[in-house]
Design a protein around this motif. Structure first.
Motif, PDB file in Angstrom:
ATOM      1  N   GLY A 176      55.893  35.146  41.015  1.00 43.30           N
ATOM      2  CA  GLY A 176      55.022  33.777  40.794  1.00 43.30           C
ATOM      3  C   GLY A 176      56.866  32.313  40.520  1.00 43.30           C
ATOM      4  N   ASN A 177      55.825  32.048  39.780  1.00 39.73           N
ATOM      5  CA  ASN A 177      56.947  31.123  39.401  1.00 39.73           C
ATOM      6  C   ASN A 177      56.900  30.500  37.614  1.00 39.73           C
ATOM      7  OD1 ASN A 177      57.232  27.641  38.618  1.00 39.73           O
ATOM      8  ND2 ASN A 177      58.564  27.227  40.676  1.00 39.73           N
ATOM      9  N   ALA A 178      57.389  31.215  36.934  1.00 41.60           N
ATOM     10  CA  ALA A 178      57.965  31.400  35.563  1.00 41.60           C
ATOM     11  C   ALA A 178      57.775  29.793  34.847  1.00 41.60           C
ATOM     12  CB  ALA A 178      58.870  32.164  35.452  1.00 41.60           C
ATOM     13  N   GLU A 179      58.133  28.408  35.516  1.00 37.75           N
ATOM     14  CA  GLU A 179      57.843  27.384  34.157  1.00 37.75           C
ATOM     15  C   GLU A 179      56.778  27.048  34.732  1.00 37.75           C
ATOM     16  OE1 GLU A 179      59.719  22.807  35.709  1.00 37.75           O
ATOM     17  OE2 GLU A 179      60.551  24.835  36.986  1.00 37.75           O
ATOM     18  N   LEU A 180      56.238  26.709  36.305  1.00 39.50           N
ATOM     19  CA  LEU A 180      55.115  26.426  36.045  1.00 39.50           C
ATOM     20  C   LEU A 180      53.503  27.369  35.293  1.00 39.50           C
ATOM     21  CD1 LEU A 180      54.560  25.022  40.000  1.00 39.50           C
ATOM     22  CD2 LEU A 180      54.562  23.836  37.361  1.00 39.50           C
ATOM     23  N   LEU A 181      53.898  28.250  35.360  1.00 41.69           N
ATOM     24  CA  LEU A 181      53.318  29.765  34.669  1.00 41.69           C
ATOM     25  C   LEU A 181      53.275  29.244  33.129  1.00 41.69           C
ATOM     26  CD1 LEU A 181      53.583  33.096  36.021  1.00 41.69           C
ATOM     27  CD2 LEU A 181      51.259  31.548  36.316  1.00 41.69           C
ATOM     28  N   GLU A 182      54.292  29.096  32.674  1.00 41.65           N
ATOM     29  CA  GLU A 182      55.225  28.566  31.110  1.00 41.65           C
ATOM     30  C   GLU A 182      54.311  27.390  30.797  1.00 41.65           C
ATOM     31  OE1 GLU A 182      58.349  27.837  28.123  1.00 41.65           O
ATOM     32  OE2 GLU A 182      58.595  29.109  30.522  1.00 41.65           O
ATOM     33  N   ARG A 183      54.150  26.339  31.577  1.00 42.05           N
ATOM     34  CA  ARG A 183      53.801  25.496  31.487  1.00 42.05           C
ATOM     35  C   ARG A 183      51.856  25.462  30.974  1.00 42.05           C
ATOM     36  NH1 ARG A 183      54.781  20.425  28.919  1.00 42.05           N
ATOM     37  NH2 ARG A 183      52.867  18.965  29.330  1.00 42.05           N
ATOM     38  N   GLU A 202      60.216  36.924  41.405  1.00 38.94           N
ATOM     39  CA  GLU A 202      59.956  38.297  40.074  1.00 38.94           C
ATOM     40  C   GLU A 202      60.343  38.001  38.684  1.00 38.94           C
ATOM     41  OE1 GLU A 202      61.084  42.332  40.853  1.00 38.94           O
ATOM     42  OE2 GLU A 202      60.407  41.852  42.475  1.00 38.94           O
ATOM     43  N   CYS A 203      59.079  37.425  37.741  1.00 38.59           N
ATOM     44  CA  CYS A 203      58.859  37.432  36.500  1.00 38.59           C
ATOM     45  C   CYS A 203      58.259  38.138  35.395  1.00 38.59           C
ATOM     46  CB  CYS A 203      59.464  35.392  36.024  1.00 38.59           C
ATOM     47  SG  CYS A 203      57.366  35.259  37.966  1.00 38.59           S
TER      48      CYS A 203
END
Length: 855
Positions: free
Chosen positions: A740-747, A703-704
C-alpha cells in the motif's frame, strides 16, 4: 464459383423426369421381371396351397421299371392298371403318357378305357422331326376314340426356366385343347372361328399360375408296380382323380418349380396333379392385365413426385418405405385374396430409387447453397486478430516501445544490431529458449525465429511496481507461433474439405457470438434489446443485478412494465416513452432511479437488415457515482462558502481593525489572527489530503510495515496527547507487511488518533492495538470519551458531517477527517468499522489485507 448458376431444386417435374429415365433404363434389363418372379416365388413358397383330398399320383418310378421291365411297356399293362383302379373306385384316370403310334395291344387298352369311362389321354404339340413343322401328336385313333377326354400336357416355362403355370388351352389352328387338369373335369376343346392363323402356329389361351402344395413328392404318390401287383385299395383310390405318369430319374419331363429350382425338379405328372388340386379348390392365379401394372407404376410415380419434395429428409425415407410396404400389401392381397398376380416390380423400384434421387437433388442444392454461404462467410469480418507471432521483430519492437515505454531496448540478428538504446550485445544472456521470455535484472529477453533468420529482442523495463505485471504480460504473448497459411481451391474440394470449411466457419461464428455475448456482459452499462412490440428479448447481467430480477423472468417481459414496476412515474409515463421510440423511430434519454441508485436510460430504435423487423436497444448507465460527485461538489461549494469563507472574512476584519489602530495591537488579537490562519490552513490541508486519497491507485503501492506506520502516527500526536495528559498505549509487536501507500495510511491513522485525543477527557488512556486476524492486518483505537450517538453512526464517515454533540461541546472540525480515513482504507481494499457506547468511549477498527497471506 459461378454464383449465377441456378440452384438445382427438388420439384415434382425434376424428380419425376429422373425417375422416368431410371425406370426406362431398367426395362432394358431383366431386373424388374426377376424381381416379380422372386416376389411371387417367395409368397407362394411361404404359404403353400392346401392339397386337394381327391388327387392321387401313380408314378412310373425306378422301382416300377426295375420290377416290370424296361420301357416301353405293353399297353395291356396299362389296361390292367385301369382295371385295378376301376376296381378300387377311381373316379377319373389321367395319363401323362403318350400313345401316338398304334400297337397290337391297343384294343385291350381301349376296352379297359371304355369300361372305366373316365380316362383322359394327353395331346402333345411337336414336330415329328426337326425337318417338319409343328404338329399335333394325338393318341392312336382307337385310343382317342375310347378316351373320355383329351388334354394337352404342356407346362409353361418362364424366362428364368422355372415352371410356375400353364395355359388352360393350347393347340393349332382353331382347336385349342384343354390342359390335362382341365380335361379331367370334362372341359371340351375350345373351337375358335374368329381367328385365322397358319396350321403350324401354336395358339395358347388363358394362362394360369399354379400355387403348388410343395415340392416333388408332396402329393400322395404310389408306385405303378405296387398298385398293379397288389389287390385294389378302395380306401386310397375311391372317388379320386388319379394321375399316371413317369417320375423315374432320366425318364419323362422334369420341371424346376419355385419350391425346387434345379436341385429337385418336379415331374410333369406331379405338376398337372398340382394344377388339378388348385383348380378343384379355385386357387389358380390369373395374371393381371398390363394396363393395371402400368397404372400402378404411374400412380406410385406421381404420388412420390408430389410428396417427396415437400417432406423433410427424414420423412422421405419413411415415405418411400411406407410406399414399398403398401405395394407389397397390394401384391399379397391380390395374390391370395383375388387370385390375381399383379407385377409390382416396376412400382417397387420407383420408391427404391426415389429416395436416393430425391436425396441427391437435395444434396446438390445443399452443396451449392453451402458453397455460397461458405464463400460469404470467408469474406465476412472475423473476430480473430492478427497473430503477434507473424509480425517482423522490428515491427514488434516498435509496437512494444509504444505500448510499454521501456527505458532501453536491443534488437539483433546474428552480429548485426538493428536497433538499440542503453543495451549492447554484451548484455545478452548466454542461453535463451526460442519463443520464451527470460527476465534477468530488470531486463527481458526473447529469441525469435523468422524463417532462416534468428533475432534477439531485449527490453529494459521501468523499475517500478508495474514491472512484475508487465513481465507476466510478456509471458502470455505468443511471439513465435507462425500458423501455416491455408489455401482453398474450390474446383478441387471434396466433401471432407467442404465439411472442414463448414466446421471452421461454424467455429468462427461461434467465436463471433461468444465475443458479442461477452462484450455485452462486460460492458459497464446495462443493455436491453426488445422486439417490435417492446418485449424484452435480451438483457445482460447488469440488468439482472440492478433490477434484482432473475434472467428467466426478464425474457418476454414488456419493457414498459419492467420500468413502471421499479420507477413508477406519471409524466411522461414509461409506456409512452417506449411507444414513441418504436412508432416515431426517435431516440429518447430519461432519468431512472432503481433501489436508491441513479441511472440514465437511453432508448434507441433499430431495424434488422433484410427483414421488416425493428425494436429498441435500451442502454442503462449507472450515474450514481456521478450524481454523488455532483452532490459532493455542491456540498464542497456550500462548505467553502461557509466554513472556509468565515475564517477568511474574520481575518480580513481583524486585519482592517489592526490597520486602523496599528499602535495599539494586543497579543490576543495576534493570537486570534493566528488561530484563524491555522484554521484556514487546516481546511486547505484536509482538502488536499482527501483529493490525494481519492486519486490513489495500486500503481503507487509498495511494501510497507504496518506496525511502523502506527508507531510513526502515534509519535506525531504524542505532543497533542501530552498537553491533555492522555496516555497513548500501543499494544503489538508483530511485523505486518502490507502492499500500500505508507504516507496516506499514516495520515489516516493520525486522523483517528487525533480524533481519539480530541474527544477524550484529560488524564485518560487511548489504547492502540495492532494484530493479525487471518490474512488481515488490524488496528483498533479505543478512547474513553463521551461516545457517539447511535443515530449519527450511519453517517459518521460522510463528508462535511460533524457530530452535534461535538459542535455543542466546542470541538470544531471540518467533517473531512473520517471521510479521508474511509477513502484510504477502501483504496487499500480494506474496511473500517466503529463501535461506540455513550459515556464509555468509542473504538475504530481498521482491517487491511496483508501482502503475502500464505507466508
Amino acid at each position: 464459383m459461378n454464383r449465377d448458376l441456378p440452384i438445382i431444386r427438388t420439384t415434382p417435374w425434376s424428380l419425376g423426369l429422373i425417375l422416368l429415365v431410371i425406370l426406362a433404363a431398367l426395362q432394358a434389363s431383366a431386373l424388374p421381371q426377376r424381381l416379380d418372379y422372386w416376389l411371387y416365388d417367395t409368397a407362394i413358397t411361404s404359404h403353400p396351397a392346401p392339397t386337394s383330398a381327391n388327387v392321387v399320383v401313380v408314378a412310373i418310378d425306378d422301382r416300377s421299371l426295375g420290377q416290370l421291365g424296361r420301357w416301353p411297356w405293353p399297353r395291356s399293362r396299362h389296361a390292367a392298371l385301369i382295371r385295378k383302379l376301376e376296381a378300387a373306385g377311381a373316379r377319373t384316370i389321367v395319363f401323362d403318357v403318350l400313345f401316338p403310334e398304334p400297337s397290337a395291344d391297343d384294343s385291350d387298352l381301349a376296352r379297359a378305357m371304355t369300361a372305366h369311362g373316365n380316362v383322359v389321354l394327353p395331346v402333345y404339340l411337336s414336330p415329328p422331326t426337326s425337318q417338319y413343322l409343328l404338329n399335333e401328336q394325338l393318341p392312336a385313333p382307337v385310343l382317342a376314340a375310347a378316351a373320355y377326354n383329351l388334354g394337352h400336357a404342356h407346362v409353361e416355362l418362364d424366362s428364368d426356366g422355372v415352371a410356375r403355370g400353364l395355359y388352360l388351352y393350347n393347340g393349332l389352328e382353331r382347336t385349342l385343347w384343354p390342359s390335362l387338369s382341365l380335361a379331367a373335369t370334362g372341359a371340351e376343346p375350345m373351337r375358335q372361328s374368329d381367328i385365322d392363323v397358319p396350321s403350324f402356329v401354336n395358339v395358347r389361351n388363358e394362362y394360369r399360375a399354379v400355387p403348388m402344395t410343395g415340392g416333388a413328392g408332396t402329393l400322395p404318390t404310389y408306385s405303378y408296380a405296387q398298385v398293379l401287383q397288389q389287390p385294389p385299395s378302395s380306401e386310397i383310390f375311391r372317388n379320386k382323380v388319379v394321375f399316371v405318369g413317369a417320375t423315374a430319374a432320366g425318364f419323362g419331363d422334369v420341371l424346376p418349380t419355385p419350391f425346387s429350382g434345379l436341385s429337385r425338379p418336379m415331374s410333369g405328372v406331379e405338376f398337372h396333379a398340382n394344377a388339378y388340386s388348385a383348380q378343384s379348390q379355385g386357387l389358380l392365379i390369373r395374371k393381371a392385365p398390363e394396363w393395371m401394372e402400368y397404372a400402378l407404376c404411374l400412380l406410385t410415380l406421381a404420388m412420390l413426385c408430389v410428396l417427396l419434395p415437400r417432406m423433410r429428409p427424414t420423412r422421405t425415407l419413411f415415405a418411400c418405405l411406407a410406399t414399398m410396404l403398401g405395394l407389397g400389401l397390394i401384391f399379397l392381397a391380390a395374390l391370395f385374396g383375388a387370385r390375381v398376380w399383379i407385377p409390382v416390380a416396376n412400382a417397387l423400384l420407383i420408391p427404391l430409387f426415389a429416395f436416393p434421387a430425391s436425396s441427391g437433388l437435395r444434396l446438390a442444392m445443399t452443396n451449392r447453397f453451402l458453397n455460397r454461404q461458405l464463400d460469404d462467410l470467408a469474406r465476412s469480418p472475423q473476430v480473430s486478430l492478427p497473430e503477434p507471432g507473424r509480425r517482423h521483430p522490428a515491427q514488434l519492437l516498435d509496437q512494444l516501445k509504444a505500448l510499454l515505454q521501456p527505458e532501453g531496448w536491443l534488437l539483433t540478428t546474428g552480429k548485426d544490431i538493428l536497433s538499440c538504446k542503453g543495451l549492447g550485445t554484451g548484455d545478452i544472456p548466454e542461453r535463451l529458449t526460442p519463443g520464451k521470455w527470460t527476465h534477468l535484472d530488470g531486463r527481458s529477453w526473447i529469441c525469435l525465429q523468422r524463417g532462416p533468420q534468428s533475432y534477439i529482442l531485449g527490453l529494459t523495463l521501468p523499475n517500478d511496481l508495474g514491472r512484475e505485471v508487465i513481465q507476466r504480460y510478456l509471458q502470455r504473448l505468443d511471439l513465435d507461433a507462425e500458423a501455416p497459411s491455408r489455401h482453398y481451391h474450390p474446383s478441387r474440394e471434396n466433401i471432407s474439405a467442404r465439411i472442414e470449411r463448414l466446421r471452421s466457419a461454424t467455429e468462427r461464428l461461434e467465436r463471433m457470438q461468444q465475443f458479442i455475448r461477452r462484450s455485452f456482459e462486460r460492458m459497464p452499462d446495462g443493455v436491453i434489446v426488445t422486439d417490435e412490440l417492446g418485449v424484452i428479448r435480451f438483457a445482460n447481467g447488469h440488468i439482472e443485478e440492478w433490477f434484482r430480477e432473475p434472467m428467466p423472468s426478464l425474457n418476454g417481459l414488456p419493457l414498459a412494465n419492467l420500468l413502471e414496476g421499479h420507477d413508477p412515474r406519471e409524466t411522461p409515463p414509461w409506456h409512452e416513452t417506449v411507444s414513441d421510440t418504436l412508432t416515431l423511430q426517435q431516440s429518447r434519454t430519461v432519468d431512472l432511479r432503481i433501489h436508491n441508485k441513479d441511472f440514465l436510460i437511453h432508448f434507441a430504435p433499430f431495424a434488422l437488415p433484410e427483414v421488416e423487423q425493428n425494436g429498441i436497444i435500451a442502454n442503462i448507465s449507472d450515474i450514481s457515482e456521478l450524481r454523488e460527485q455532483q452532490r459532493q461538489h455542491r456540498e464542497a461549494i456550500d462548505f467553502i462558502s461557509h466554513d472556509v469563507r468565515s475564517p477568511l472574512v474574520s481575518q480580513l476584519a481583524l486585519i482592517e481593525q489592526l490597520k486602523r489602530d496599528p499602535a495599539h495591537i494586543e497579543p490576543s488579537q495576534l493570537e486570534q489572527l493566528g488561530k484563524l490562519a491555522r484554521r484556514s490552513y487546516h481546511l486547505a490541508e484536509e482538502f488536499v489530503q482527501l483529493a490525494r486519497a481519492e486519486q490513489l491507485t495500486e500503481t503507487r503501492f509498495y511494501e510497507c510495515e504496518f506496525l511502523a506506520i502506527v508507531e510513526n502516527a502515534r509519535d506525531s500526536v504524542s505532543e497533542q496527547a501530552s498537553e491533555k495528559g492522555i496516555r497513548l498505549q500501543l499494544q503489538g509487536t508483530e511485523d505486518l507487511w502490507l502492499k500500500g501507500n505508507a504516507e496516506l495510511l499514516e495520515r489516516a491513522v493520525i486522523n483517528l488518533l487525533t480524533n481519539a485525543v480530541q474527544y477524550s477527557p484529560e488524564a485518560s488512556t487511548v489504547i492502540i492495538q495492532v494484530f493479525q486476524a487471518g490474512h488481515l492486518a488490524c488496528l483498533t483505537i479505543t478512547d474513553e470519551g463521551s461516545g457517539i450517538d447511535p443515530h449519527e453512526l450511519p453517517s459518521l464517515f460522510d463528508r462535511y458531517r460533524r457530530q452535534k454533540r461535538s459542535e455543542l461541546s466546542g470541538v470544531h472540525g471540518t467533517g473531512l477527517g473520517l471521510s479521508f480515513v474511509k477513502t484510504v482504507v477502501e483504496k487499500h481494499r480494506g474496511e473500517i468499522t466503529v463501535t461506540s457506547t455513550a459515556g464509555e468511549g468509542t473504538s475504530f477498527t481498521m482491517k487491511l489485507p496483508i501482502a503475502n497471506p500464505l507466508t
